[in-house]
Design a protein around this motif. Structure first.
Motif, PDB file in Angstrom:
ATOM      1  N   LEU A 160       3.411  -9.749  11.457  1.00 48.09           N
ATOM      2  CA  LEU A 160       3.519  -9.993  10.015  1.00 48.09           C
ATOM      3  C   LEU A 160       2.245 -10.623   9.466  1.00 48.09           C
ATOM      4  CD1 LEU A 160       7.194 -11.332   9.782  1.00 48.09           C
ATOM      5  CD2 LEU A 160       6.341  -9.067   9.121  1.00 48.09           C
ATOM      6  N   LYS A 161       1.619 -11.498  10.247  1.00 50.66           N
ATOM      7  CA  LYS A 161       0.374 -12.117   9.803  1.00 50.66           C
ATOM      8  C   LYS A 161      -0.733 -11.082   9.682  1.00 50.66           C
ATOM      9  CE  LYS A 161      -2.728 -15.973  10.744  1.00 50.66           C
ATOM     10  NZ  LYS A 161      -3.028 -17.108  11.665  1.00 50.66           N
ATOM     11  N   ARG A 162      -0.796 -10.157  10.670  1.00 48.03           N
ATOM     12  CA  ARG A 162      -1.798  -9.090  10.572  1.00 48.03           C
ATOM     13  C   ARG A 162      -1.559  -8.232   9.334  1.00 48.03           C
ATOM     14  NH1 ARG A 162      -0.962  -8.928  16.211  1.00 48.03           N
ATOM     15  NH2 ARG A 162       0.530  -7.209  15.972  1.00 48.03           N
ATOM     16  N   PHE A 163      -0.278  -7.994   9.032  1.00 46.50           N
ATOM     17  CA  PHE A 163       0.014  -7.206   7.832  1.00 46.50           C
ATOM     18  C   PHE A 163      -0.397  -7.967   6.572  1.00 46.50           C
ATOM     19  CE2 PHE A 163       2.897  -5.958   4.372  1.00 46.50           C
ATOM     20  CZ  PHE A 163       2.588  -4.610   4.293  1.00 46.50           C
ATOM     21  N   LEU A 164      -0.148  -9.296   6.560  1.00 43.93           N
ATOM     22  CA  LEU A 164      -0.569 -10.082   5.405  1.00 43.93           C
ATOM     23  C   LEU A 164      -2.085 -10.049   5.237  1.00 43.93           C
ATOM     24  CD1 LEU A 164       1.712 -13.268   5.563  1.00 43.93           C
ATOM     25  CD2 LEU A 164       1.743 -11.445   3.847  1.00 43.93           C
ATOM     26  N   ASN A 165      -2.806 -10.150   6.356  1.00 42.67           N
ATOM     27  CA  ASN A 165      -4.277 -10.057   6.269  1.00 42.67           C
ATOM     28  C   ASN A 165      -4.701  -8.703   5.719  1.00 42.67           C
ATOM     29  OD1 ASN A 165      -4.547 -12.633   7.305  1.00 42.67           O
ATOM     30  ND2 ASN A 165      -4.659 -11.921   9.431  1.00 42.67           N
ATOM     31  N   CYS A 167      -2.917  -6.903   3.694  1.00 40.22           N
ATOM     32  CA  CYS A 167      -2.594  -6.923   2.263  1.00 40.22           C
ATOM     33  C   CYS A 167      -3.658  -7.667   1.467  1.00 40.22           C
ATOM     34  CB  CYS A 167      -1.230  -7.565   2.046  1.00 40.22           C
ATOM     35  SG  CYS A 167       0.161  -6.537   2.578  1.00 40.22           S
ATOM     36  N   ILE A 168      -4.161  -8.771   2.030  1.00 48.68           N
ATOM     37  CA  ILE A 168      -5.204  -9.517   1.327  1.00 48.68           C
ATOM     38  C   ILE A 168      -6.455  -8.673   1.170  1.00 48.68           C
ATOM     39  CG2 ILE A 168      -6.730 -11.514   1.514  1.00 48.68           C
ATOM     40  CD1 ILE A 168      -4.432 -12.994   2.866  1.00 48.68           C
ATOM     41  N   VAL A 169      -6.820  -7.974   2.246  1.00 46.12           N
ATOM     42  CA  VAL A 169      -7.991  -7.078   2.157  1.00 46.12           C
ATOM     43  C   VAL A 169      -7.728  -5.976   1.127  1.00 46.12           C
ATOM     44  CG1 VAL A 169      -9.402  -5.437   3.437  1.00 46.12           C
ATOM     45  CG2 VAL A 169      -8.707  -7.586   4.514  1.00 46.12           C
ATOM     46  N   ALA A 170      -6.490  -5.440   1.134  1.00 47.42           N
ATOM     47  CA  ALA A 170      -6.151  -4.379   0.170  1.00 47.42           C
ATOM     48  C   ALA A 170      -6.219  -4.893  -1.258  1.00 47.42           C
ATOM     49  CB  ALA A 170      -4.769  -3.822   0.479  1.00 47.42           C
ATOM     50  N   LEU A 171      -5.741  -6.138  -1.473  1.00 51.17           N
ATOM     51  CA  LEU A 171      -5.799  -6.711  -2.819  1.00 51.17           C
ATOM     52  C   LEU A 171      -7.241  -6.923  -3.265  1.00 51.17           C
ATOM     53  CD1 LEU A 171      -2.900  -9.335  -2.705  1.00 51.17           C
ATOM     54  CD2 LEU A 171      -3.020  -7.306  -4.158  1.00 51.17           C
ATOM     55  N   ALA A 172      -8.072  -7.400  -2.340  1.00 46.18           N
ATOM     56  CA  ALA A 172      -9.482  -7.593  -2.692  1.00 46.18           C
ATOM     57  C   ALA A 172     -10.148  -6.265  -3.019  1.00 46.18           C
ATOM     58  CB  ALA A 172     -10.211  -8.297  -1.551  1.00 46.18           C
ATOM     59  N   ALA A 173      -9.868  -5.250  -2.175  1.00 47.52           N
ATOM     60  CA  ALA A 173     -10.442  -3.929  -2.438  1.00 47.52           C
ATOM     61  C   ALA A 173      -9.909  -3.356  -3.741  1.00 47.52           C
ATOM     62  CB  ALA A 173     -10.131  -2.988  -1.278  1.00 47.52           C
ATOM     63  N   ALA A 174      -8.602  -3.573  -3.997  1.00 44.14           N
ATOM     64  CA  ALA A 174      -8.022  -3.067  -5.252  1.00 44.14           C
ATOM     65  C   ALA A 174      -8.642  -3.754  -6.455  1.00 44.14           C
ATOM     66  CB  ALA A 174      -6.510  -3.273  -5.241  1.00 44.14           C
ATOM     67  N   ALA A 175      -8.917  -5.067  -6.320  1.00 43.61           N
ATOM     68  CA  ALA A 175      -9.542  -5.792  -7.433  1.00 43.61           C
ATOM     69  C   ALA A 175     -10.930  -5.227  -7.737  1.00 43.61           C
ATOM     70  CB  ALA A 175      -9.625  -7.276  -7.103  1.00 43.61           C
ATOM     71  N   VAL A 176     -11.703  -4.988  -6.683  1.00 49.02           N
ATOM     72  CA  VAL A 176     -13.060  -4.453  -6.885  1.00 49.02           C
ATOM     73  C   VAL A 176     -13.001  -3.052  -7.467  1.00 49.02           C
ATOM     74  CG1 VAL A 176     -15.186  -3.785  -5.725  1.00 49.02           C
ATOM     75  CG2 VAL A 176     -14.023  -5.900  -5.064  1.00 49.02           C
TER      76      VAL A 176
END
Length: 470
Positions: A160-165, A167-176
């Motif tokens: 679950l922690k790897r999935f959260l990481n 998701c964080i990368v996906a959110l950062a990429a989505a923001a950019v």
């Protein structure tokens, strides 16, 4: 930073993208977590059944069962699975943890009749929570015991922690990507607006030929550009009409002023007799009257253009006004060898201004008399139908050429300029008629053919006679 529409559109696109991405990540996280816990719970349920099978095969020899369980679990490198057998009071009878690293007490289900009881346990000995599956069983000696199987959740939480990481990368990429994409989208969307702004800055009263650029995509911005272009076309027409109106008004006022000045100069430059002076003053009074008529007409049109109410409404018999004006113009028509006839005159009442409506009828009869040669006929009629009054003035005069008809109600427009000046006309008669009729909620229409005559029709809403009228 959000003062410009482009920045706001970019921020909006970024916010929407991040919100959707965050919701997707949260939904996936809880879905994966639920799925992983379901797999662990199904695994523990199977291990409890296997634990019970081992106990049933050793025939109450708990030491033998403990050795077999420890031997079987010794092949698991991670040591994430453990078994326990507890008494009804919670004392440990059997444990697979040879080093006793498990906590001394797991939770004990209170209800003997309950089936599998699965819950997450937390202990001080281990940082990772454990998933525990408990079930009441009956030992070979007839005592009630609790069979428990526990599974360490560190791998589940690591997943679950790897999935959260992720998701964080996906959110950062989505923001950019959303910021870049929103910026590009805002630029493309507002490109037409920028072009419209540039074009609008070039538009002035001196040059109203400029038009806003259109994309021809039939979207909202294209519709806005089309609306602005239509507005500019109307403004250009109004400005042209205003310029023409100003020029014509100046020209019409200049003629009587020049005549008055010339008459004054003649009087001052010579010794005239009293009779000659009186003649000059009489001519001057005629020019003053002409100036007054033009000024009153311009004032009426200006008030109408400004939206001001220039008529005083009151119930009045239009048939009476028509008969009075006909009686007034009959001698004038007979003097020029014309027949002025009232072919029909229904009783008709209107809520309007008596003076202005009489002025309208007078203008129509005056035009008909001036355009009809000797021996001609002028007919007037007033009929009422469907709560509307139809007043018509027609003549057998020289008529109007077709190319003049579209502009016949324009201000200062004259079909025969030389003849109009001789008779004192300024080209405002029909314009005033149209303004007065429309102010009464009606309409005016003119039809004519050269050498066949002209017909002007007015249509005005009728009202019922007042109650005090017999």
């Amino acid at each position: 930073m959000l003062k410009t529409l482009r920045s706001r559109l970019t921020a909006m696109a970024t916010g929407i993208t991040l919100t959707v991405t965050l919701l997707v990540c949260i939904s996936l996280y809880w879905g994966i977590r639920h799925s992983l816990y379901q797999e662990v719970d199904a695994f523990l349920a199977g291990e409890v059944m296997e634990f019970q099978a081992i106990l049933s095969h050793v025939d109450g020899d708990l030491q033998d069962a403990q050795r077999r369980i420890r031997a079987e679990l010794g092949s698991r490198q991670r040591g994430d699975l453990a078994f326990r057998l507890l008494t009804e009071q919670g004392r440990v009878l059997l444990t697979s943890d040879a080093e006793h690293t498990l906590p001394d007490q797991w939770s004990v289900p209170a209800d003997h009749s309950s089936g599998l009881i699965i819950r997450t346990e937390y202990s001080r000995a281990r940082r990772e929570p454990m998933r525990t599956c408990s079930q009441w069983i009956t030992n070979t000696d007839g005592t009630n015991c609790i069979a428990q199987v526990t599974y360490r959740l560190d791998q589940v939480h690591a997943s679950l922690k790897r999935f959260l990481n992720t998701c964080i990368v996906a959110l950062a990429a989505a923001a950019v990507l959303a910021t870049i994409g929103g910026r590009i989208l805002a630029f493309r969307s507002l490109r037409l607006v920028n072009a419209m702004t540039t074009s609008a800055r070039r538009i002035s009263v001196e040059d109203l030929t400029e038009r806003l650029e259109r994309s021809h995509t039939n979207d909202e911005l294209d519709e806005l550009a089309a609306t602005f272009n239509d507005m500019l076309a109307r403004l250009a027409k109004q400005v042209d009409q205003l310029r023409q109106f100003t020029a014509d008004a100046a020209h019409e006022l200049r003629t009587p002023l020049a005549a008055l000045r010339g008459a004054a100069e003649v009087v001052l430059s010579s010794n005239n007799s009293p009779d000659e002076m009186r003649a000059v003053l009489a001519d001057s009074i005629d020019e003053y009257d002409r100036l007054a008529r033009i000024a009153n007409s311009l004032l009426l049109l200006a008030r109408a253009d400004a939206g001001q109410e220039f008529i005083r409404r009151a119930p009045l018999p239009l048939h009476t006004a028509l008969r009075d004006v006909i009686d007034l113009f009959t001698p004038v028509a007979e003097e020029q060898g014309l027949s002025l006839l009232l072919s029909q005159c229904d009783t008709a009442w209107v809520d309007g201004d008596d003076d202005h409506l009489r002025q309208t009828i007078s203008n129509l009869l005056d035009n008909a008399i001036k355009s009809t040669p000797t021996g001609g006929t002028i007919r007037a009629s007033l009929a009422i139908a469907d709560d509307a009054i139809n007043l018509t003035v027609s003549d057998t005069g020289i008529g109007i050429a077709p190319h003049h008809l579209p502009r016949i109600f324009d201000r200062f427009y004259r079909v025969d300029r030389a003849r109009s000046r001789e008779t004192g006309g300024a080209g405002l008669g029909l314009s005033i008629c149209k303004t007065i009729v429309e102010a009464h909620g009606g309409s005016i229409r003119l039809s004519s053919e050269p050498d066949s005559g002209t017909s002007v029709s007015l249509k005005i809403p009728a009202i019922h006679p007042p109650n005090d009228i017999p």
